[in-house]
Write a protein that holds these residues in place. Structure first.
Motif, mmCIF file in Angstrom:
data_model
loop_
_atom_site.group_PDB
_atom_site.id
_atom_site.type_symbol
_atom_site.label_atom_id
_atom_site.label_comp_id
_atom_site.label_asym_id
_atom_site.label_seq_id
_atom_site.Cartn_x
_atom_site.Cartn_y
_atom_site.Cartn_z
ATOM 1 N N ARG A 46 0.839 -1.205 0.000
ATOM 2 C CA ARG A 46 0.000 0.000 0.000
ATOM 3 C C ARG A 46 0.874 1.255 0.000
ATOM 4 N NH1 ARG A 46 -3.121 3.696 3.370
ATOM 5 N NH2 ARG A 46 -5.092 4.039 2.285
ATOM 6 N N ASP A 49 -5.525 1.778 -3.409
ATOM 7 C CA ASP A 49 -6.016 0.794 -2.437
ATOM 8 C C ASP A 49 -6.512 -0.459 -3.150
ATOM 9 O OD1 ASP A 49 -5.710 1.711 0.297
ATOM 10 O OD2 ASP A 49 -7.047 3.352 -0.244
ATOM 11 N N ALA A 61 -3.534 -2.424 -4.179
ATOM 12 C CA ALA A 61 -2.813 -3.013 -3.041
ATOM 13 C C ALA A 61 -3.655 -4.044 -2.286
ATOM 14 C CB ALA A 61 -2.380 -1.904 -2.083
ATOM 15 N N THR A 74 -6.347 -3.274 -0.425
ATOM 16 C CA THR A 74 -6.727 -2.678 0.848
ATOM 17 C C THR A 74 -7.973 -1.825 0.667
ATOM 18 O OG1 THR A 74 -5.282 -0.756 0.471
ATOM 19 C CG2 THR A 74 -4.339 -2.625 1.670
#
Length: 166
Positions: free
Chosen positions: A104, A155, A158, A160
């Motif tokens: 991230r 995000d 990544a 996330t």
């Protein structure tokens, strides 16, 4: 599975206004951390003048920022995230692993892409760089509206998500 397990609770995405307010607050924290990096390098440069180099300061700052974010993201929140009641989780709703937090952090640098022009022979004036950076931030914010859950694309890349803290 208990009622409080990550998979069983509904995770509401954090709103864009709240995320951007947190982003600005993070900037203040990062400025303070950069001052720590300057202090560290200045102290070291007194002992070893060869360490007084801009590239070393940049590397120290990036490492310090990375350590800050990775440490706190693994725990779910930085101080600005606590203030704005935002939590960072992986795509399955679990706390971030160190590798996911590092991923991230790496993808998060997409926010600073216009700064890369300063590494090329075509340097921009401070005003032009500030304008390019501001335009890029607005575009990156607007692009989050295209994501199905309204998340930032770094995000999504990544794995996330930023959700409202309970």
């Amino acid at each position: 599975m208990s009622a409080s397990s990550p998979a069983s609770r509904t995770l509401a995405p954090a709103g864009l206004t709240r995320r951007m307010a947190c982003w600005l607050y993070e900037g203040i924290v990062l400025f303070a951390l950069m001052m720590v990096a300057v202090l560290l390098q200045s102290a070291l440069a007194l002992l070893l003048p060869a360490l007084n180099h801009p590239a070393l300061l940049q590397a120290t700052t990036l490492a310090l920022w990375g350590a800050y974010f990775i440490y706190f993201w693994q725990r779910g929140q930085t101080l600005p995230m606590k203030t704005w009641r935002i939590t960072v989780l992986d795509a399955q709703g679990r706390p971030l692993s160190r590798a996911r937090a590092l991923t991230r952090y790496a993808f998060g640098w997409v926010w600073g892409l216009p700064l890369l022009v300063q590494l090329t022979p075509w340097h921009l004036t401070v005003q032009a760089l500030a304008t390019a950076l501001a335009a890029w931030v607005v575009l990156w914010m607007a692009a989050s509206r295209l994501h199905p859950q309204g998340q930032f694309w770094h995000d999504a890349w990544a794995g996330t998500q930023l959700v409202q803290a309970a």
